[in-house]
Design a protein around this motif. Structure first.
Motif, mmCIF file in Angstrom:
data_model
loop_
_atom_site.group_PDB
_atom_site.id
_atom_site.type_symbol
_atom_site.label_atom_id
_atom_site.label_comp_id
_atom_site.label_asym_id
_atom_site.label_seq_id
_atom_site.Cartn_x
_atom_site.Cartn_y
_atom_site.Cartn_z
ATOM 1 N N PRO A 131 0.808 -1.217 0.000
ATOM 2 C CA PRO A 131 0.000 0.000 0.000
ATOM 3 C C PRO A 131 0.845 1.272 0.000
ATOM 4 O O PRO A 131 0.588 2.197 -0.764
ATOM 5 C CB PRO A 131 -0.819 -0.129 1.295
ATOM 6 C CG PRO A 131 -0.970 -1.609 1.479
ATOM 7 C CD PRO A 131 0.337 -2.182 1.035
ATOM 8 N N ARG A 132 1.891 1.310 0.843
ATOM 9 C CA ARG A 132 2.740 2.504 0.903
ATOM 10 C C ARG A 132 3.445 2.738 -0.429
ATOM 11 O O ARG A 132 3.555 3.879 -0.888
ATOM 12 C CB ARG A 132 3.768 2.374 2.026
ATOM 13 C CG ARG A 132 4.724 3.562 2.099
ATOM 14 C CD ARG A 132 5.808 3.350 3.129
ATOM 15 N NE ARG A 132 5.303 3.602 4.470
ATOM 16 C CZ ARG A 132 6.105 3.556 5.552
ATOM 17 N NH1 ARG A 132 7.379 3.229 5.439
ATOM 18 N NH2 ARG A 132 5.605 3.819 6.745
ATOM 19 N N GLU A 133 3.911 1.689 -1.055
ATOM 20 C CA GLU A 133 4.588 1.831 -2.350
ATOM 21 C C GLU A 133 3.634 2.344 -3.412
ATOM 22 O O GLU A 133 4.019 3.134 -4.287
ATOM 23 C CB GLU A 133 5.202 0.492 -2.765
ATOM 24 C CG GLU A 133 6.405 0.097 -1.923
ATOM 25 C CD GLU A 133 6.832 -1.348 -2.148
ATOM 26 O OE1 GLU A 133 7.996 -1.669 -1.834
ATOM 27 O OE2 GLU A 133 5.992 -2.156 -2.624
ATOM 28 N N ASN A 134 2.374 1.916 -3.355
ATOM 29 C CA ASN A 134 1.381 2.418 -4.307
ATOM 30 C C ASN A 134 1.176 3.918 -4.139
ATOM 31 O O ASN A 134 1.107 4.664 -5.118
ATOM 32 C CB ASN A 134 0.050 1.689 -4.121
ATOM 33 C CG ASN A 134 -0.090 0.467 -5.007
ATOM 34 O OD1 ASN A 134 -0.530 0.562 -6.149
ATOM 35 N ND2 ASN A 134 0.301 -0.681 -4.474
ATOM 36 N N VAL A 135 1.089 4.374 -2.894
ATOM 37 C CA VAL A 135 0.882 5.798 -2.643
ATOM 38 C C VAL A 135 2.110 6.596 -3.069
ATOM 39 O O VAL A 135 1.995 7.655 -3.701
ATOM 40 C CB VAL A 135 0.569 6.044 -1.153
ATOM 41 C CG1 VAL A 135 0.581 7.535 -0.831
ATOM 42 C CG2 VAL A 135 -0.797 5.455 -0.802
ATOM 43 N N ARG A 136 3.297 6.102 -2.758
ATOM 44 C CA ARG A 136 4.524 6.814 -3.133
ATOM 45 C C ARG A 136 4.672 6.907 -4.643
ATOM 46 O O ARG A 136 5.208 7.888 -5.167
ATOM 47 C CB ARG A 136 5.741 6.104 -2.533
ATOM 48 C CG ARG A 136 5.935 6.386 -1.040
ATOM 49 C CD ARG A 136 7.150 5.656 -0.523
ATOM 50 N NE ARG A 136 7.435 5.996 0.872
ATOM 51 C CZ ARG A 136 8.357 5.390 1.611
ATOM 52 N NH1 ARG A 136 9.077 4.395 1.090
ATOM 53 N NH2 ARG A 136 8.563 5.767 2.861
ATOM 54 N N PHE A 137 4.222 5.887 -5.352
ATOM 55 C CA PHE A 137 4.328 5.887 -6.810
ATOM 56 C C PHE A 137 3.558 7.062 -7.406
ATOM 57 O O PHE A 137 3.988 7.678 -8.383
ATOM 58 C CB PHE A 137 3.786 4.573 -7.375
ATOM 59 C CG PHE A 137 3.851 4.477 -8.873
ATOM 60 C CD1 PHE A 137 5.038 4.156 -9.507
ATOM 61 C CD2 PHE A 137 2.721 4.720 -9.652
ATOM 62 C CE1 PHE A 137 5.107 4.083 -10.906
ATOM 63 C CE2 PHE A 137 2.782 4.641 -11.037
ATOM 64 C CZ PHE A 137 3.980 4.321 -11.662
ATOM 65 N N VAL A 138 2.410 7.389 -6.792
ATOM 66 C CA VAL A 138 1.583 8.494 -7.286
ATOM 67 C C VAL A 138 2.062 9.831 -6.735
ATOM 68 O O VAL A 138 2.161 10.828 -7.467
ATOM 69 C CB VAL A 138 0.108 8.276 -6.900
ATOM 70 C CG1 VAL A 138 -0.748 9.476 -7.303
ATOM 71 C CG2 VAL A 138 -0.417 7.010 -7.561
ATOM 72 N N ASP B 221 0.984 14.564 3.423
ATOM 73 C CA ASP B 221 0.177 14.205 2.264
ATOM 74 C C ASP B 221 -1.096 13.494 2.723
ATOM 75 O O ASP B 221 -1.028 12.540 3.498
ATOM 76 C CB ASP B 221 0.995 13.289 1.350
ATOM 77 C CG ASP B 221 0.339 13.126 -0.012
ATOM 78 O OD1 ASP B 221 -0.861 12.791 -0.050
ATOM 79 O OD2 ASP B 221 1.035 13.327 -1.016
ATOM 80 N N PRO B 222 -2.274 13.938 2.256
ATOM 81 C CA PRO B 222 -3.520 13.267 2.637
ATOM 82 C C PRO B 222 -3.525 11.794 2.263
ATOM 83 O O PRO B 222 -4.203 10.990 2.899
ATOM 84 C CB PRO B 222 -4.580 14.043 1.855
ATOM 85 C CG PRO B 222 -3.993 15.386 1.634
ATOM 86 C CD PRO B 222 -2.524 15.146 1.445
ATOM 87 N N THR C 38 -6.652 1.340 0.240
ATOM 88 C CA THR C 38 -5.441 1.708 -0.497
ATOM 89 C C THR C 38 -5.795 2.549 -1.716
ATOM 90 O O THR C 38 -5.129 3.543 -2.026
ATOM 91 C CB THR C 38 -4.671 0.448 -0.940
ATOM 92 O OG1 THR C 38 -4.319 -0.323 0.212
ATOM 93 C CG2 THR C 38 -3.410 0.819 -1.706
ATOM 94 N N ALA C 39 -6.853 2.161 -2.410
ATOM 95 C CA ALA C 39 -7.289 2.919 -3.580
ATOM 96 C C ALA C 39 -7.662 4.349 -3.211
ATOM 97 O O ALA C 39 -7.356 5.299 -3.948
ATOM 98 C CB ALA C 39 -8.473 2.221 -4.240
ATOM 99 N N LEU C 40 -8.304 4.522 -2.061
ATOM 100 C CA LEU C 40 -8.637 5.867 -1.598
ATOM 101 C C LEU C 40 -7.372 6.653 -1.290
ATOM 102 O O LEU C 40 -7.247 7.828 -1.665
ATOM 103 C CB LEU C 40 -9.527 5.791 -0.352
ATOM 104 C CG LEU C 40 -9.805 7.124 0.355
ATOM 105 C CD1 LEU C 40 -10.518 8.098 -0.588
ATOM 106 C CD2 LEU C 40 -10.645 6.897 1.614
ATOM 107 N N ALA C 41 -6.429 6.018 -0.619
ATOM 108 C CA ALA C 41 -5.169 6.692 -0.280
ATOM 109 C C ALA C 41 -4.432 7.121 -1.546
ATOM 110 O O ALA C 41 -3.883 8.225 -1.623
ATOM 111 C CB ALA C 41 -4.290 5.771 0.560
ATOM 112 N N VAL C 42 -4.420 6.263 -2.553
ATOM 113 C CA VAL C 42 -3.767 6.596 -3.825
ATOM 114 C C VAL C 42 -4.487 7.763 -4.495
ATOM 115 O O VAL C 42 -3.853 8.685 -5.019
ATOM 116 C CB VAL C 42 -3.738 5.365 -4.753
ATOM 117 C CG1 VAL C 42 -3.345 5.758 -6.178
ATOM 118 C CG2 VAL C 42 -2.777 4.318 -4.211
#
Length: 281
Positions: A107-114, A125-126, A154-158
């Motif tokens: 999940p963290r890697e997905n958010v960092r990617f964006v 970062d929200p 995770t999708a919401l966080a992204v």
């Protein structure tokens, strides 16, 4: 001042072809969403709510009408301009979100990617905050191995990474149980309120819609009613039409003839036409 984007659609029509036949998914939609407001689009399947969301996202072009986001008509944007619009300031959480995540990444890697690398001087970062609220910051499992509820979180966080000025959400809780639904909505409301993000959400669930600040009901490709929680008001269309509440359609089906009379500047009455033989001469 709110960081959210203002949205206004004017006479939006969207027509597509199925088996050689034109089908109107949207039939002149007028909608205004204030900066920072959270609005739910309600309606049965086929009412046009998801089509409207995709038009506001710039994923589909309207056949007619205008779509203003912060005063700019994105319906007239070039493909390059639409790409820029979607890349900067727009968060998307569409149906089938898992396919839009990196299933092999955490999940963290997905958010960092964006979100990219943290920038000096920028507040938290929200997206990262939404991940923390869901308890997924330190979860190193790949997204593909997570529960449906954690995938949606995770999708919401992204979608909130950035953060966006406008968040568009399509049926985020349709596959969640009640507890998971409320946790996701708690996170969404908290994160978007803190960031001042404007939210337009498609849902068929009244309980979900009540968590937004305003509900807009769609039927047959048009806005039929809108209001806050239990105060729903019918919307007069550009052609003067008014949609009856669905519960009245059983006794007043399409094609019924009625008399409309103005009792006062603020009150009108609608009466069914008398049956044959009962009309006054």
């Amino acid at each position: 001042m709110s960081a959210g984007a203002g949205v206004r659609t004017v006479g939006v029509v969207h027509v597509y072809r199925v088996a050689g036949t034109d089908v109107a998914a949207l039939r002149g939609v007028d909608l205004t969403v204030a900066p920072g407001e959270r609005v739910a689009l309600l309606g049965p399947s086929g009412s046009g709510k998801s089509t409207l969301l995709s038009v506001i996202a710039g994923l589909r072009r309207p056949s007619a009408g205008a779509v203003f986001v912060d005063g700019e008509d994105i319906a007239r944007f070039s493909e390059a301009q639409l790409y820029g619009y979607r890349s900067a300031g727009l968060g998307l959480m569409m149906q089938g979100t898992v396919s839009n995540l990196l299933p092999y990444a955490s999940p963290r890697e997905n958010v960092r990617f964006v979100a990219g690398r943290p920038r000096p001087g920028r507040s938290a970062d929200p997206g990262a905050e939404a991940l923390a609220a869901a308890g997924l910051v330190d979860d190193r499992r790949p997204v593909g191995a997570l529960s449906r509820a954690d995938q949606q979180a995770t999708a919401l966080a992204v979608a909130m990474a950035g953060p966006p000025r406008l968040l568009l959400v399509d049926e985020p809780t349709s596959q969640l149980d009640d507890d998971a639904r409320e946790r996701l909505l708690d996170t969404l409301v908290t994160a978007t309120s803190a960031a001042g993000t404007t939210v337009v959400m498609v849902t068929h669930d009244e309980a979900v819609a009540h968590r937004m600040q305003r509900m807009v009901r769609m039927r047959e490709g048009r806005v039929g009613a809108e209001g806050r929680r239990h105060d729903q008001y019918a919307v007069i269309g550009a052609d003067g039409s008014v949609q009856l509440p669905e519960e009245l359609m059983v006794g007043w089906p399409a094609g019924s003839t009625v008399m409309v009379a103005a009792e006062s500047p603020d009150v009108i009455t609608i009466r069914r036409r008398p049956a044959a033989g009962q009309e006054q001469s």
